[in-house]
Write a protein that holds these residues in place. Structure first.
Motif, PDB file in Angstrom:
ATOM      1  N   ILE A   1       0.945  -1.040  -0.131  1.00 61.99           N
ATOM      2  CA  ILE A   1       0.201   0.006   0.265  1.00 61.99           C
ATOM      3  C   ILE A   1       1.257   1.179   0.152  1.00 61.99           C
ATOM      4  CG2 ILE A   1      -1.617   1.189   1.610  1.00 61.99           C
ATOM      5  CD1 ILE A   1      -2.676  -1.398   2.259  1.00 61.99           C
ATOM      6  N   ARG A   2       1.668   0.909   0.727  1.00 55.74           N
ATOM      7  CA  ARG A   2       2.864   2.352   0.422  1.00 55.74           C
ATOM      8  C   ARG A   2       3.479   2.834  -0.557  1.00 55.74           C
ATOM      9  NH1 ARG A   2       5.105   3.878   5.616  1.00 55.74           N
ATOM     10  NH2 ARG A   2       5.608   2.378   6.834  1.00 55.74           N
ATOM     11  N   ALA A   3       4.525   1.765  -1.223  1.00 53.83           N
ATOM     12  CA  ALA A   3       4.294   2.080  -2.323  1.00 53.83           C
ATOM     13  C   ALA A   3       3.535   1.966  -3.426  1.00 53.83           C
ATOM     14  CB  ALA A   3       4.650   0.135  -3.144  1.00 53.83           C
ATOM     15  N   ARG A   4       2.169   1.992  -3.652  1.00 54.95           N
ATOM     16  CA  ARG A   4       1.561   2.179  -4.608  1.00 54.95           C
ATOM     17  C   ARG A   4       0.805   3.700  -4.880  1.00 54.95           C
ATOM     18  NH1 ARG A   4       0.130   1.380  -9.519  1.00 54.95           N
ATOM     19  NH2 ARG A   4       0.982  -0.990  -8.844  1.00 54.95           N
ATOM     20  N   PHE A   5       0.120   3.846  -3.019  1.00 56.02           N
ATOM     21  CA  PHE A   5      -0.752   4.516  -2.583  1.00 56.02           C
ATOM     22  C   PHE A   5       0.859   5.817  -1.978  1.00 56.02           C
ATOM     23  CE2 PHE A   5      -3.566   2.026  -2.467  1.00 56.02           C
ATOM     24  CZ  PHE A   5      -4.321   2.603  -3.486  1.00 56.02           C
TER      25      PHE A   5
ATOM     26  N   ILE B   1       0.155   6.334   4.859  1.00 54.58           N
ATOM     27  CA  ILE B   1      -0.217   5.734   6.100  1.00 54.58           C
ATOM     28  C   ILE B   1       0.023   6.092   7.553  1.00 54.58           C
ATOM     29  CG2 ILE B   1       2.140   3.425   7.107  1.00 54.58           C
ATOM     30  CD1 ILE B   1       0.069   2.656   4.649  1.00 54.58           C
ATOM     31  N   ASP B   2      -0.879   5.972   9.056  1.00 53.03           N
ATOM     32  CA  ASP B   2      -0.265   6.400   9.580  1.00 53.03           C
ATOM     33  C   ASP B   2       0.677   6.685  10.778  1.00 53.03           C
ATOM     34  OD1 ASP B   2      -1.085   4.231  11.871  1.00 53.03           O
ATOM     35  OD2 ASP B   2      -3.328   4.861  11.769  1.00 53.03           O
ATOM     36  N   ALA B   3       0.526   7.269  11.783  1.00 50.84           N
ATOM     37  CA  ALA B   3       1.707   7.194  12.881  1.00 50.84           C
ATOM     38  C   ALA B   3       1.962   5.913  13.339  1.00 50.84           C
ATOM     39  CB  ALA B   3       1.534   8.446  13.315  1.00 50.84           C
ATOM     40  N   SER B   4       1.207   5.172  13.143  1.00 53.50           N
ATOM     41  CA  SER B   4       0.857   4.151  14.116  1.00 53.50           C
ATOM     42  C   SER B   4       1.585   2.653  13.177  1.00 53.50           C
ATOM     43  CB  SER B   4      -0.282   3.499  14.687  1.00 53.50           C
ATOM     44  OG  SER B   4      -1.144   2.713  13.828  1.00 53.50           O
ATOM     45  N   GLY B   5       1.670   3.216  11.836  1.00 52.56           N
ATOM     46  CA  GLY B   5       1.996   2.165  10.505  1.00 52.56           C
ATOM     47  C   GLY B   5       1.172   1.463  10.045  1.00 52.56           C
ATOM     48  N   ALA B   6      -0.580   1.696  10.721  1.00 57.43           N
ATOM     49  CA  ALA B   6      -1.276   1.169   9.598  1.00 57.43           C
ATOM     50  C   ALA B   6      -1.982   1.901   8.975  1.00 57.43           C
ATOM     51  CB  ALA B   6      -2.945   1.346  10.814  1.00 57.43           C
ATOM     52  N   MET B   7      -2.148   1.632   8.362  1.00 59.85           N
ATOM     53  CA  MET B   7      -3.177   1.922   6.761  1.00 59.85           C
ATOM     54  C   MET B   7      -4.133   3.202   7.136  1.00 59.85           C
ATOM     55  SD  MET B   7      -5.696   0.164   3.117  1.00 59.85           S
ATOM     56  CE  MET B   7      -7.197   0.529   4.546  1.00 59.85           C
TER      57      MET B   7
ATOM     58  N   ARG C   1      -7.699   4.778   7.237  1.00 58.99           N
ATOM     59  CA  ARG C   1      -8.332   4.220   6.769  1.00 58.99           C
ATOM     60  C   ARG C   1      -9.440   4.982   6.346  1.00 58.99           C
ATOM     61  NH1 ARG C   1      -7.370   0.101  10.682  1.00 58.99           N
ATOM     62  NH2 ARG C   1      -7.048  -2.030   9.721  1.00 58.99           N
ATOM     63  N   GLU C   2      -9.332   6.202   6.640  1.00 57.98           N
ATOM     64  CA  GLU C   2     -10.493   7.325   6.460  1.00 57.98           C
ATOM     65  C   GLU C   2      -9.482   7.955   5.013  1.00 57.98           C
ATOM     66  OE1 GLU C   2     -13.108   8.789   7.737  1.00 57.98           O
ATOM     67  OE2 GLU C   2     -13.321   6.543   9.101  1.00 57.98           O
ATOM     68  N   LEU C   3      -9.284   8.431   5.099  1.00 55.63           N
ATOM     69  CA  LEU C   3      -8.067   8.721   3.842  1.00 55.63           C
ATOM     70  C   LEU C   3      -8.319   7.699   2.695  1.00 55.63           C
ATOM     71  CD1 LEU C   3      -6.271  11.149   2.729  1.00 55.63           C
ATOM     72  CD2 LEU C   3      -4.180   9.600   3.479  1.00 55.63           C
ATOM     73  N   MET C   4      -7.945   6.569   3.050  1.00 56.00           N
ATOM     74  CA  MET C   4      -8.140   5.435   1.681  1.00 56.00           C
ATOM     75  C   MET C   4      -9.576   5.923   1.701  1.00 56.00           C
ATOM     76  SD  MET C   4      -6.480   4.034  -0.391  1.00 56.00           S
ATOM     77  CE  MET C   4      -4.739   2.921   0.187  1.00 56.00           C
ATOM     78  N   ARG C   5     -10.427   5.765   2.290  1.00 53.29           N
ATOM     79  CA  ARG C   5     -12.113   5.712   2.126  1.00 53.29           C
ATOM     80  C   ARG C   5     -12.020   6.844   1.051  1.00 53.29           C
ATOM     81  NH1 ARG C   5     -13.784   5.898   6.754  1.00 53.29           N
ATOM     82  NH2 ARG C   5     -13.963   2.961   6.839  1.00 53.29           N
ATOM     83  N   ALA C   6     -12.076   7.771   1.222  1.00 48.49           N
ATOM     84  CA  ALA C   6     -12.350   9.323   0.720  1.00 48.49           C
ATOM     85  C   ALA C   6     -11.087   8.847  -0.785  1.00 48.49           C
ATOM     86  CB  ALA C   6     -11.629  10.563   1.689  1.00 48.49           C
ATOM     87  N   ARG C   7     -10.966   8.142  -0.881  1.00 50.33           N
ATOM     88  CA  ARG C   7      -9.172   7.936  -2.461  1.00 50.33           C
ATOM     89  C   ARG C   7     -10.107   7.492  -3.068  1.00 50.33           C
ATOM     90  NH1 ARG C   7      -4.287   8.314  -3.738  1.00 50.33           N
ATOM     91  NH2 ARG C   7      -4.028   7.757  -6.679  1.00 50.33           N
ATOM     92  N   VAL C   8     -10.654   6.102  -2.584  1.00 47.20           N
ATOM     93  CA  VAL C   8     -11.340   5.205  -3.615  1.00 47.20           C
ATOM     94  C   VAL C   8     -12.681   5.535  -3.891  1.00 47.20           C
ATOM     95  CG1 VAL C   8      -9.730   3.080  -2.073  1.00 47.20           C
ATOM     96  CG2 VAL C   8     -12.366   3.783  -1.595  1.00 47.20           C
TER      97      VAL C   8
ATOM     98  N   LEU D   1      -6.470  -1.130  -5.333  1.00 48.25           N
ATOM     99  CA  LEU D   1      -5.725  -1.218  -3.549  1.00 48.25           C
ATOM    100  C   LEU D   1      -6.448  -2.542  -3.580  1.00 48.25           C
ATOM    101  CD1 LEU D   1      -6.204  -0.974  -0.472  1.00 48.25           C
ATOM    102  CD2 LEU D   1      -8.731  -0.221  -0.538  1.00 48.25           C
ATOM    103  N   GLU D   2      -7.404  -3.128  -4.469  1.00 47.08           N
ATOM    104  CA  GLU D   2      -8.129  -4.343  -4.222  1.00 47.08           C
ATOM    105  C   GLU D   2      -7.235  -5.635  -5.355  1.00 47.08           C
ATOM    106  OE1 GLU D   2     -11.429  -3.638  -6.720  1.00 47.08           O
ATOM    107  OE2 GLU D   2     -13.144  -3.091  -5.520  1.00 47.08           O
TER     108      GLU D   2
END
Length: 217
Positions: A66-70, A75-81, A83-90, A100-101
């Protein structure tokens, strides 16, 4: 965002057959509540939502792709995707949704298959939010179970449990199969319009049916 296909065969060819159910329903229908009730009665529940979150949590195996593609911004400060930003994007970019799929679906398929092989229970329930949309679960499981409720009830439930507005919830619902499409795909239906007590006899009846199917294999 519900990037779930998870459309692999759920049992290897050499494994003893296990009776399995595909569980689905629209957002706010109560799928998780119903799945928990089956689990309490001895079913093994494999939830593709949970699997997807594990893949995109800190240290998840999808994070670097995900980091390489987007980019790092997703990727948030905790190291997770994020989700809010990705939801808005997709939601605003169909190409991003496909990208993403392309990352998540093969991983979800593999993890779902592994979980099904490891699971212990009288039968398997695969909880798949976009089961109808994927178009191929009908061939992968013994029965399709739909948790159904009135669309206004869906709206109220989602708005009560989240910070989403009605237009935002309706936008999510618009990306999912319609209520009619889900019901047409169903072998079994649980109605979840009201009280929890009304679910109990429905779950008990189907649990007995699924156990009987499992014993017949």
């Amino acid at each position: 965002m519900n990037p779930h296909d998870a459309s692999n065969p759920v049992q290897p060819a050499t494994a003893k057959p296990r009776f399995s159910v595909g569980l689905t329903g629209g957002i706010g229908s109560g799928k998780s509540t119903v799945a928990d009730m089956f689990a309490e009665r001895g079913a093994a529940v494999i939830d593709t939502d949970v699997i997807a979150r594990q893949l995109t949590n800190p240290g998840g195996i999808a994070i670097e792709a995900i980091r390489a593609r987007f980019g790092d911004a997703f990727i948030d400060a905790s190291g997770a995707m994020d989700r809010e930003l990705m939801r808005a994007r997709v939601f605003s970019d169909p190409t991003a949704k496909q990208q993403l799929e392309a990352i998540l679906h093969p991983l979800i398929r593999a993890e779902t298959a592994n979980a099904g092989e490891r699971a212990a229970g009288s039968y398997l329930i695969f909880a798949v939010p976009l089961l109808v949309e994927s178009g191929n679960w009908k061939q992968r499981v013994g029965r399709i179970l739909v948790v159904d409720c009135d669309e206004q009830v869906q709206l109220q439930r989602v708005m009560q449990r989240s910070a989403l507005t009605e237009p935002q919830v309706r936008a999510i619902m618009a990306t999912q199969a319609t209520r009619q499409q889900r019901l047409q795909a169903a072998d079994d239906v649980i109605v979840n319009d009201g009280e929890l007590a009304a679910l109990l006899p429905q779950v008990e009846r189907l649990h007995a049916l699924y156990e009987a199917f499992g014993r017949s294999l």
